[in-house]
Design a protein around this motif. Structure first.
Motif, PDB file in Angstrom:
ATOM      1  N   GLY A   1      68.520  82.812  72.530  1.00 14.43           N
ATOM      2  CA  GLY A   1      67.121  82.789  72.132  1.00 14.43           C
ATOM      3  C   GLY A   1      66.911  83.306  70.721  1.00 14.43           C
ATOM      4  O   GLY A   1      66.160  82.721  69.934  1.00 14.43           O
ATOM      5  N   PHE A   2      67.585  84.396  70.388  1.00 10.11           N
ATOM      6  CA  PHE A   2      67.437  84.978  69.046  1.00 10.11           C
ATOM      7  C   PHE A   2      67.911  84.009  67.965  1.00 10.11           C
ATOM      8  O   PHE A   2      67.237  83.817  66.941  1.00 10.11           O
ATOM      9  CB  PHE A   2      68.221  86.284  68.967  1.00 10.11           C
ATOM     10  N   LEU A   3      69.046  83.358  68.200  1.00 12.37           N
ATOM     11  CA  LEU A   3      69.574  82.423  67.204  1.00 12.37           C
ATOM     12  C   LEU A   3      68.715  81.168  67.118  1.00 12.37           C
ATOM     13  O   LEU A   3      68.452  80.653  66.025  1.00 12.37           O
ATOM     14  CB  LEU A   3      71.026  82.071  67.522  1.00 12.37           C
ATOM     15  N   ALA A   4      68.258  80.655  68.263  1.00 11.14           N
ATOM     16  CA  ALA A   4      67.394  79.468  68.251  1.00 11.14           C
ATOM     17  C   ALA A   4      66.077  79.775  67.541  1.00 11.14           C
ATOM     18  O   ALA A   4      65.578  78.957  66.753  1.00 11.14           O
ATOM     19  CB  ALA A   4      67.140  78.992  69.674  1.00 11.14           C
ATOM     20  N   ALA A   5      65.514  80.941  67.802  1.00  7.00           N
ATOM     21  CA  ALA A   5      64.258  81.318  67.150  1.00  7.00           C
ATOM     22  C   ALA A   5      64.459  81.526  65.651  1.00  7.00           C
ATOM     23  O   ALA A   5      63.578  81.192  64.847  1.00  7.00           O
ATOM     24  CB  ALA A   5      63.691  82.590  67.787  1.00  7.00           C
ATOM     25  N   THR A   6      65.605  82.061  65.266  1.00  6.96           N
ATOM     26  CA  THR A   6      65.887  82.329  63.857  1.00  6.96           C
ATOM     27  C   THR A   6      65.858  81.050  63.024  1.00  6.96           C
ATOM     28  O   THR A   6      65.398  81.061  61.876  1.00  6.96           O
ATOM     29  CB  THR A   6      67.259  83.018  63.699  1.00  6.96           C
ATOM     30  N   ILE A   7      66.333  79.938  63.578  1.00  6.15           N
ATOM     31  CA  ILE A   7      66.359  78.688  62.808  1.00  6.15           C
ATOM     32  C   ILE A   7      65.181  77.778  63.172  1.00  6.15           C
ATOM     33  O   ILE A   7      65.190  76.584  62.849  1.00  6.15           O
ATOM     34  CB  ILE A   7      67.693  77.929  62.978  1.00  6.15           C
ATOM     35  N   ALA A   8      64.167  78.339  63.826  1.00  3.14           N
ATOM     36  CA  ALA A   8      63.046  77.518  64.303  1.00  3.14           C
ATOM     37  C   ALA A   8      62.008  77.282  63.207  1.00  3.14           C
ATOM     38  O   ALA A   8      60.878  77.756  63.277  1.00  3.14           O
ATOM     39  CB  ALA A   8      62.406  78.150  65.534  1.00  3.14           C
ATOM     40  N   TRP A   9      62.422  76.553  62.194  1.00  4.12           N
ATOM     41  CA  TRP A   9      61.437  76.034  61.247  1.00  4.12           C
ATOM     42  C   TRP A   9      61.917  74.670  60.777  1.00  4.12           C
ATOM     43  O   TRP A   9      63.098  74.388  60.704  1.00  4.12           O
ATOM     44  CB  TRP A   9      61.185  77.005  60.097  1.00  4.12           C
ATOM     45  N   GLY A  10      60.940  73.793  60.530  1.00  5.75           N
ATOM     46  CA  GLY A  10      61.268  72.415  60.197  1.00  5.75           C
ATOM     47  C   GLY A  10      61.095  71.506  61.405  1.00  5.75           C
ATOM     48  O   GLY A  10      60.340  71.806  62.324  1.00  5.75           O
ATOM     49  N   ASN A  11      61.810  70.408  61.401  1.00  7.49           N
ATOM     50  CA  ASN A  11      61.732  69.413  62.468  1.00  7.49           C
ATOM     51  C   ASN A  11      62.248  69.977  63.787  1.00  7.49           C
ATOM     52  O   ASN A  11      63.345  70.530  63.856  1.00  7.49           O
ATOM     53  CB  ASN A  11      62.550  68.184  62.059  1.00  7.49           C
ATOM     54  N   ARG A  12      61.461  69.833  64.852  1.00  6.21           N
ATOM     55  CA  ARG A  12      61.818  70.456  66.130  1.00  6.21           C
ATOM     56  C   ARG A  12      63.093  69.869  66.713  1.00  6.21           C
ATOM     57  O   ARG A  12      63.912  70.591  67.298  1.00  6.21           O
ATOM     58  CB  ARG A  12      60.662  70.325  67.119  1.00  6.21           C
TER      59      ARG A  12
END
Length: 259
Positions: free
Chosen positions: A49-60
């Motif tokens: 979750g932490f890693l997915a949230a960290t890169i959560a910007w841009g195209n989904r």
């Protein structure tokens, strides 16, 4: 806009309906939260979750694809990889890149996560021990200090936001919603029991910010820490126990209904 209710009790009713519409398992299939949903072990869920949230910007779709790529590179056992990796194991990330987040950054993240789980019990403890005054924002700031206490590349610090330096910290607030909020729909995990949902802040981004302004929940133009405080105040008036449930409503109205 004329059909949108703005009187507070009607607005609450309207937003509660939208929460019910979007806070359900169908939401998972198009959201980065699907990445930690692949796991059952608490530590795997936290790290994924932490890693997915960290890169959560841009195209989904790109976010989800690249977060899953990180999981594959970690042998789909993120906690085991973090704790048992050796220096040469980090070479497998050499070609990884998501926008400005690259192999340099993920390599440090893995080292820091090992330090946190080895010396601070884990992510939940590091954050929960600094929750104060009904807010997680100081805790996020203190978390960043611990996260970068090892020798680190300066470029990597931009990938963890600091609310006390003016950031809305959208991605880490989203991560905290995932971990802390315990909904009955099976979307958010609710595996962190040490932080009250009342203390959470809404993940503020372009979509949720624009919708909040149209609904009269926010009157500041910038999506910064001051705006987040204003939005949090408005949402806590609507539901003081679970204010960030309205993230589903604001996000759904902005992304799916194009409000």
């Amino acid at each position: 806009m004329s059909n949108i209710p703005l009187e507070k009790s009607l607005l609450k009713e309207y937003l509660d309906e939208k929460v019910h519409l979007y806070n359900n398992p169908d939401f998972i299939t198009s959201d980065p939260i699907q990445v930690p949903h692949q796991y059952a072990l608490k530590e795997d869920i936290e790290i994924a979750g932490f890693l997915a949230a960290t890169i959560a910007w841009g195209n989904r779709k790109s976010i989800i694809t690249n977060a899953n790529k990180l999981m594959e590179l970690m042998g789909n056992s993120p906690y085991d990889f973090v704790m048992s990796h050796k220096g040469e194991d980090l070479e497998r990330f050499d070609s990884f890149v998501h926008r400005t987040f690259n192999s340099i950054d993920i390599s440090y993240f893995i080292k820091s996560l090992k330090n946190i789980y080895s010396n601070y019990i884990g992510l939940e403890n590091v954050i929960s021990m600094n929750v104060a005054n009904g807010s997680t924002q100081k805790a996020i700031s203190e978390f960043k200090k611990i996260f970068f206490e090892l020798e680190h590349p300066s470029r990597t610090t931009k990938h963890v936001s600091d609310p006390l330096k003016g950031s809305a910290a959208k991605r880490i607030n989203m991560f905290l919603r995932w971990m802390v909020r315990n909904d009955t729909a099976g979307v958010d995990f609710g595996i962190w029991k040490s932080i009250p949902t009342a203390h959470l802040s809404c993940p503020l981004d372009v979509h949720s910010g624009n919708v909040a302004r149209k609904l009269g929940l926010l009157n500041r133009k910038q999506n910064d820490a001051k705006a987040l405080n204003l939005l949090d105040t408005s949402l806590r008036e609507l539901d003081p126990i679970d204010p960030v449930k309205y993230d589903f409503a604001l996000f759904g109205l902005g992304v799916f209904e194009k409000l």
